[in-house]
Design a protein around this motif. Structure first.
Motif, PDB file in Angstrom:
ATOM      1  N   GLU A  86       0.831  -1.201   0.000  1.00  0.00           N
ATOM      2  CA  GLU A  86       0.000   0.000   0.000  1.00  0.00           C
ATOM      3  C   GLU A  86       0.862   1.247   0.000  1.00  0.00           C
ATOM      4  O   GLU A  86       1.751   1.410   0.843  1.00  0.00           O
ATOM      5  CB  GLU A  86      -0.894  -0.014   1.244  1.00  0.00           C
ATOM      6  CG  GLU A  86      -1.511   1.314   1.650  1.00  0.00           C
ATOM      7  CD  GLU A  86      -2.702   1.740   0.809  1.00  0.00           C
ATOM      8  OE1 GLU A  86      -2.617   1.602  -0.419  1.00  0.00           O
ATOM      9  OE2 GLU A  86      -3.694   2.202   1.389  1.00  0.00           O
ATOM     10  N   HIS A  87       0.626   2.136  -0.959  1.00  0.00           N
ATOM     11  CA  HIS A  87       1.248   3.458  -0.935  1.00  0.00           C
ATOM     12  C   HIS A  87       0.443   4.328   0.025  1.00  0.00           C
ATOM     13  O   HIS A  87      -0.689   4.706  -0.290  1.00  0.00           O
ATOM     14  CB  HIS A  87       1.242   4.106  -2.328  1.00  0.00           C
ATOM     15  CG  HIS A  87       2.205   3.502  -3.294  1.00  0.00           C
ATOM     16  ND1 HIS A  87       1.861   2.472  -4.143  1.00  0.00           N
ATOM     17  CD2 HIS A  87       3.510   3.795  -3.556  1.00  0.00           C
ATOM     18  CE1 HIS A  87       2.916   2.154  -4.885  1.00  0.00           C
ATOM     19  NE2 HIS A  87       3.926   2.939  -4.560  1.00  0.00           N
ATOM     20  N   PRO A  90      -0.694   8.071  -1.818  1.00  0.00           N
ATOM     21  CA  PRO A  90      -1.054   7.363  -3.055  1.00  0.00           C
ATOM     22  C   PRO A  90      -0.202   7.780  -4.252  1.00  0.00           C
ATOM     23  O   PRO A  90       0.162   8.950  -4.400  1.00  0.00           O
ATOM     24  CB  PRO A  90      -2.525   7.755  -3.272  1.00  0.00           C
ATOM     25  CG  PRO A  90      -3.021   8.122  -1.916  1.00  0.00           C
ATOM     26  CD  PRO A  90      -1.854   8.770  -1.225  1.00  0.00           C
ATOM     27  N   GLU A  92      -1.032   8.189  -7.258  1.00  0.00           N
ATOM     28  CA  GLU A  92      -1.678   9.217  -8.076  1.00  0.00           C
ATOM     29  C   GLU A  92      -1.483  10.611  -7.490  1.00  0.00           C
ATOM     30  O   GLU A  92      -1.365  11.596  -8.226  1.00  0.00           O
ATOM     31  CB  GLU A  92      -3.169   8.931  -8.224  1.00  0.00           C
ATOM     32  CG  GLU A  92      -3.870   9.921  -9.139  1.00  0.00           C
ATOM     33  CD  GLU A  92      -5.293   9.529  -9.471  1.00  0.00           C
ATOM     34  OE1 GLU A  92      -5.985  10.339 -10.126  1.00  0.00           O
ATOM     35  OE2 GLU A  92      -5.713   8.418  -9.092  1.00  0.00           O
ATOM     36  N   ASN A  93      -1.423  10.700  -6.169  1.00  0.00           N
ATOM     37  CA  ASN A  93      -1.311  12.009  -5.521  1.00  0.00           C
ATOM     38  C   ASN A  93       0.012  12.703  -5.819  1.00  0.00           C
ATOM     39  O   ASN A  93       0.082  13.927  -5.838  1.00  0.00           O
ATOM     40  CB  ASN A  93      -1.512  11.874  -4.011  1.00  0.00           C
ATOM     41  CG  ASN A  93      -2.956  11.595  -3.652  1.00  0.00           C
ATOM     42  OD1 ASN A  93      -3.729  11.130  -4.482  1.00  0.00           O
ATOM     43  ND2 ASN A  93      -3.334  11.849  -2.419  1.00  0.00           N
ATOM     44  N   ARG A 119      -0.370   6.360 -14.774  1.00  0.00           N
ATOM     45  CA  ARG A 119       0.684   5.699 -14.006  1.00  0.00           C
ATOM     46  C   ARG A 119       1.612   4.877 -14.892  1.00  0.00           C
ATOM     47  O   ARG A 119       2.834   4.879 -14.695  1.00  0.00           O
ATOM     48  CB  ARG A 119       0.047   4.812 -12.931  1.00  0.00           C
ATOM     49  CG  ARG A 119       1.041   4.072 -12.053  1.00  0.00           C
ATOM     50  CD  ARG A 119       0.333   3.384 -10.907  1.00  0.00           C
ATOM     51  NE  ARG A 119       1.255   2.677 -10.039  1.00  0.00           N
ATOM     52  CZ  ARG A 119       0.915   2.180  -8.843  1.00  0.00           C
ATOM     53  NH1 ARG A 119      -0.320   2.316  -8.394  1.00  0.00           N
ATOM     54  NH2 ARG A 119       1.804   1.545  -8.106  1.00  0.00           N
ATOM     55  N   GLN A 133       7.782   6.110  -6.457  1.00  0.00           N
ATOM     56  CA  GLN A 133       6.844   4.994  -6.380  1.00  0.00           C
ATOM     57  C   GLN A 133       7.415   3.828  -5.576  1.00  0.00           C
ATOM     58  O   GLN A 133       6.671   3.070  -4.943  1.00  0.00           O
ATOM     59  CB  GLN A 133       6.503   4.519  -7.799  1.00  0.00           C
ATOM     60  CG  GLN A 133       5.568   3.326  -7.859  1.00  0.00           C
ATOM     61  CD  GLN A 133       5.296   2.872  -9.274  1.00  0.00           C
ATOM     62  OE1 GLN A 133       4.172   2.892  -9.738  1.00  0.00           O
ATOM     63  NE2 GLN A 133       6.328   2.457  -9.991  1.00  0.00           N
ATOM     64  N   GLN A 151      -8.130   3.123  -2.573  1.00  0.00           N
ATOM     65  CA  GLN A 151      -7.734   3.767  -3.824  1.00  0.00           C
ATOM     66  C   GLN A 151      -6.741   4.919  -3.553  1.00  0.00           C
ATOM     67  O   GLN A 151      -5.720   4.721  -2.923  1.00  0.00           O
ATOM     68  CB  GLN A 151      -8.991   4.242  -4.568  1.00  0.00           C
ATOM     69  CG  GLN A 151      -9.930   3.095  -4.917  1.00  0.00           C
ATOM     70  CD  GLN A 151     -11.070   3.503  -5.783  1.00  0.00           C
ATOM     71  OE1 GLN A 151     -10.890   4.120  -6.824  1.00  0.00           O
ATOM     72  NE2 GLN A 151     -12.290   3.140  -5.392  1.00  0.00           N
ATOM     73  N   ASN A 152      -7.087   6.130  -4.022  1.00  0.00           N
ATOM     74  CA  ASN A 152      -6.199   7.275  -3.785  1.00  0.00           C
ATOM     75  C   ASN A 152      -6.881   8.292  -2.871  1.00  0.00           C
ATOM     76  O   ASN A 152      -6.550   9.477  -2.893  1.00  0.00           O
ATOM     77  CB  ASN A 152      -5.822   7.953  -5.101  1.00  0.00           C
ATOM     78  CG  ASN A 152      -7.015   8.631  -5.765  1.00  0.00           C
ATOM     79  OD1 ASN A 152      -8.125   8.142  -5.672  1.00  0.00           O
ATOM     80  ND2 ASN A 152      -6.787   9.750  -6.444  1.00  0.00           N
ATOM     81  N   TYR A 153      -7.825   7.817  -2.037  1.00  0.00           N
ATOM     82  CA  TYR A 153      -8.611   8.723  -1.208  1.00  0.00           C
ATOM     83  C   TYR A 153      -7.758   9.381  -0.135  1.00  0.00           C
ATOM     84  O   TYR A 153      -6.856   8.761   0.429  1.00  0.00           O
ATOM     85  CB  TYR A 153      -9.760   7.984  -0.531  1.00  0.00           C
ATOM     86  CG  TYR A 153     -10.773   7.373  -1.476  1.00  0.00           C
ATOM     87  CD1 TYR A 153     -10.780   7.660  -2.845  1.00  0.00           C
ATOM     88  CD2 TYR A 153     -11.745   6.504  -0.995  1.00  0.00           C
ATOM     89  CE1 TYR A 153     -11.714   7.098  -3.692  1.00  0.00           C
ATOM     90  CE2 TYR A 153     -12.692   5.947  -1.849  1.00  0.00           C
ATOM     91  CZ  TYR A 153     -12.677   6.233  -3.188  1.00  0.00           C
ATOM     92  OH  TYR A 153     -13.601   5.680  -4.028  1.00  0.00           O
ATOM     93  N   ASN A 154      -8.076  10.624   0.171  1.00  0.00           N
ATOM     94  CA  ASN A 154      -7.409  11.329   1.260  1.00  0.00           C
ATOM     95  C   ASN A 154      -7.858  10.772   2.600  1.00  0.00           C
ATOM     96  O   ASN A 154      -8.997  10.330   2.763  1.00  0.00           O
ATOM     97  CB  ASN A 154      -7.729  12.826   1.211  1.00  0.00           C
ATOM     98  CG  ASN A 154      -6.947  13.553   0.145  1.00  0.00           C
ATOM     99  OD1 ASN A 154      -5.831  13.184  -0.189  1.00  0.00           O
ATOM    100  ND2 ASN A 154      -7.539  14.602  -0.409  1.00  0.00           N
ATOM    101  N   TYR A 207       6.095  16.801  -4.348  1.00  0.00           N
ATOM    102  CA  TYR A 207       4.898  16.533  -3.564  1.00  0.00           C
ATOM    103  C   TYR A 207       4.747  17.534  -2.430  1.00  0.00           C
ATOM    104  O   TYR A 207       5.697  17.764  -1.675  1.00  0.00           O
ATOM    105  CB  TYR A 207       4.934  15.117  -2.965  1.00  0.00           C
ATOM    106  CG  TYR A 207       3.755  14.857  -2.064  1.00  0.00           C
ATOM    107  CD1 TYR A 207       2.506  14.591  -2.601  1.00  0.00           C
ATOM    108  CD2 TYR A 207       3.879  14.925  -0.677  1.00  0.00           C
ATOM    109  CE1 TYR A 207       1.403  14.393  -1.782  1.00  0.00           C
ATOM    110  CE2 TYR A 207       2.788  14.732   0.145  1.00  0.00           C
ATOM    111  CZ  TYR A 207       1.544  14.460  -0.412  1.00  0.00           C
ATOM    112  OH  TYR A 207       0.461  14.275   0.404  1.00  0.00           O
TER     113      TYR A 207
END
Length: 255
Positions: A86-87, A90, A92-93, A119, A133, A151-154, A207
């Motif tokens: 798990e990232h 994320p 995607e972020n 990606r 990554q 997913q990429n949720y905050n 980032y």
């Protein structure tokens, strides 16, 4: 000998030390698949450490998970048997900071001549992205179904009132807000998550946390202090990856 010459000499003779003294991210391993193997073979090797980040589920050396009592999921049922990497921040972020992710690149053409982006393109075309990554400080074992649902949720603190839009996992207190695309992690993971976000923000110029996310991570960092396990994990990663985690370095001094 003046200070400049001493610094230059230290870089030549002690490159790992020089790297560890700077706030740099991963510059040694650009392979995500290799990073996952390192997690399995070199980091999560003791039975006491072999637990998933969110649910605290036990797993063995072959990555097979013993699900917590009462764990249930109505989705991604095929992804519950083995842990996945798990990232926490994320992909995607931080990936959207790269033009290859947003717009594609000349080398991102498939076998049928069709251009692609996202990606897959960022991973193919940009080494800096691949290094981010594959950063081991940002990778944790998670039950595949939970990883997929997040997913990429905050990360947020959700309202205490129950909502039909929340997805839960039985005894694992991980909540996913399907409507607003947010995730509330269990207390066991909040401090680790906070310091991982703070690390990424500190070492990667590509980032930056939002002000709202920064405020939450600052609160969680204080509410859930660093543990000996977290510091031991960082020591392993530093030896393998070569760079110091400046967030944990200061917090682990007195552990």
């Amino acid at each position: 000998m003046d200070r400049t010459k001493i610094i230059l000499l230290s870089v030549v003779l002690f490159p790992t030390l020089a790297l560890a003294q700077s706030n740099e991210g991963n510059i040694t391993n650009p392979s995500f698949s290799k990073a996952k193997k390192i997690m399995q073979k070199q980091i999560y090797t003791n039975a006491a450490d072999m637990k998933t980040i969110y649910c605290g589920a036990d797993f063995n050396a072959d990555k097979y998970i013993t699900l917590p009592a009462g764990f249930s999921t109505e989705v991604y049922k095929k992804r519950v048997k083995r842990w996945e990497a798990e990232h926490v921040v994320p992909a995607e972020n931080f990936g959207r900071a790269f033009s290859e992710w947003r717009d594609g690149a000349a080398v991102c053409i498939d076998s049928k001549g069709k251009a692609f982006k996202g990606r897959k393109c960022a991973e193919k075309a940009n080494k800096e992205y691949r290094l981010m990554q594959s950063d081991l400080y940002n990778l944790y074992p998670a039950i595949g179904a939970v990883n997929a649902a997040r997913q990429n949720y905050n990360y947020v603190m959700l309202p205490k009132t129950a909502s039909k839009d929340y997805r839960s996992f039985g005894s694992c207190n991980m909540l996913i807000d399907k409507k607003d695309h947010d995730a509330q992690p269990p207390e066991r993971a909040r401090g680790v998550i906070a310091r991982t976000y703070m690390y990424f923000d500190a070492v990667y110029p590509k980032y930056k946390m939002s002000n709202q996310q920064r405020q939450l991570m600052t609160v969680w960092d204080k509410q859930y202090p660093v543990s000996r396990w977290e510091c031991n994990r960082a020591e392993k990663i530093q030896k393998i990856q070569g760079n110091v985690n400046p967030i944990l370095a200061s917090r682990c001094k007195n552990i």
